[in-house]
Design an enzyme around this catalytic site. Sequence first.
Site, mmCIF file in Angstrom:
data_model
loop_
_atom_site.group_PDB
_atom_site.id
_atom_site.type_symbol
_atom_site.label_atom_id
_atom_site.label_comp_id
_atom_site.label_asym_id
_atom_site.label_seq_id
_atom_site.Cartn_x
_atom_site.Cartn_y
_atom_site.Cartn_z
ATOM 1 N N LYS A 1 -3.725 10.218 8.191
ATOM 2 C CA LYS A 1 -4.565 11.235 8.898
ATOM 3 C C LYS A 1 -4.539 10.557 10.517
ATOM 4 C CE LYS A 1 -9.058 13.512 8.745
ATOM 5 N NZ LYS A 1 -10.316 12.893 9.134
ATOM 6 N N ASP B 1 12.349 -2.503 19.242
ATOM 7 C CA ASP B 1 13.214 -3.461 19.844
ATOM 8 C C ASP B 1 13.993 -4.204 18.787
ATOM 9 O OD1 ASP B 1 11.515 -5.257 18.629
ATOM 10 O OD2 ASP B 1 10.904 -5.962 20.538
ATOM 11 N N GLU B 2 14.774 -5.343 18.708
ATOM 12 C CA GLU B 2 15.477 -5.896 18.052
ATOM 13 C C GLU B 2 14.818 -6.566 16.862
ATOM 14 O OE1 GLU B 2 18.839 -7.861 19.842
ATOM 15 O OE2 GLU B 2 19.117 -6.174 21.128
ATOM 16 N N SER C 1 5.599 13.893 6.509
ATOM 17 C CA SER C 1 4.312 14.590 6.998
ATOM 18 C C SER C 1 4.217 14.223 8.575
ATOM 19 C CB SER C 1 2.949 13.758 6.269
ATOM 20 O OG SER C 1 2.956 12.606 6.569
ATOM 21 N N HIS D 1 3.910 2.790 12.475
ATOM 22 C CA HIS D 1 3.904 1.774 11.224
ATOM 23 C C HIS D 1 2.634 1.839 10.617
ATOM 24 C CE1 HIS D 1 4.864 -1.529 8.720
ATOM 25 N NE2 HIS D 1 3.684 -2.188 9.110
HETATM 26 C C1 GAR Z 1 4.189 6.811 6.928
HETATM 27 O O1 GAR Z 1 2.870 6.209 6.688
HETATM 28 C C2 GAR Z 1 4.769 5.587 8.087
HETATM 29 O O2 GAR Z 1 4.049 5.046 8.790
HETATM 30 C C3 GAR Z 1 5.479 4.928 7.247
HETATM 31 O O3 GAR Z 1 6.084 5.826 6.115
HETATM 32 C C4 GAR Z 1 5.355 6.756 6.094
HETATM 33 C C5 GAR Z 1 5.944 7.890 6.096
HETATM 34 O O4 GAR Z 1 5.372 8.938 5.656
HETATM 35 N N1 GAR Z 1 6.563 4.044 8.010
HETATM 36 C C6 GAR Z 1 6.892 2.644 7.576
HETATM 37 O O5 GAR Z 1 6.280 2.198 6.531
HETATM 38 C C7 GAR Z 1 7.957 2.172 8.432
HETATM 39 N N2 GAR Z 1 8.225 0.761 7.911
HETATM 40 P P1 GAR Z 1 5.690 10.641 6.056
HETATM 41 O O6 GAR Z 1 7.314 10.680 5.590
HETATM 42 O O7 GAR Z 1 4.780 11.453 5.342
HETATM 43 O O8 GAR Z 1 5.861 10.696 7.782
#
Ligand code: GAR
Length: 195
Positions: free
Chosen positions: A166, A135-136, A13, A103
């Site tokens: 959203k 970053d790392e 998404s 995130h």
């Molecule tokens: C999103 O909520 C993103 O913030 C999260 O995965 C989801 C992906 O949704 N990312 C993490 O948790 C990274 N550690 P999407 O495939 O619908 O964009």
Amino acid sequence: SHKLAVFASGRGSNLQSIIDQGFNIGVIISDKKQAKALEKAKEKKIPSLFIDPKAFSSKTEYEKELLKVVNEHNCNLICLAGFMRILSPYFIRNAQMKILNIHPSLLPSFPGLHAHQQALDYGVKFSGCTVHFVDEGMDSGPIIMQAVVPVSDEDTEETLVNKILKEEHRIYPEAIRLVVEEKIKVQNRKVIINE
Ligand code: GAR
């Protein structure tokens, strides 16, 4: 001019919101064959690749292939959009371009997996999402943009996921725009925005 490489493992998404905002995407890469993100790429006729981690002898070999593909498509910015794999210091050091991540928490709270459940378990009254440079460390790079959502007693993981998504769809393209238009500099690991 910009050309993005988007890495996604799942639903896609955030990828969709990036596509909708009209960014130039050179390639979409997934580590999951069944990722919905790859279907979206095909619909939009954007080059896309499933790169199977299991087909490589080590994490470094896998990451070499990721970098090769990004470079072959002349991408100058990598956007992680639900890419559920930690990129090693090898990748970060050898990538010639900036790497962004989104995130689903207000970093530095709740890095890593299951951010929504971590927030619910902690009992925070607000959570949200964070776009940051990679970053790392683990979800530790300079923060570009954040958005806040209230957490109520009625929230479940599912309702919180949706509320935060959203906001993700709103701020990720905005943050990408700031980066591609070079409106951002990093000073003492803090992001300064010059609009
Ligand atoms: C999103 O909520 C993103 O913030 C999260 O995965 C989801 C992906 O949704 N990312 C993490 O948790 C990274 N550690 P999407 O495939 O619908 O964009």
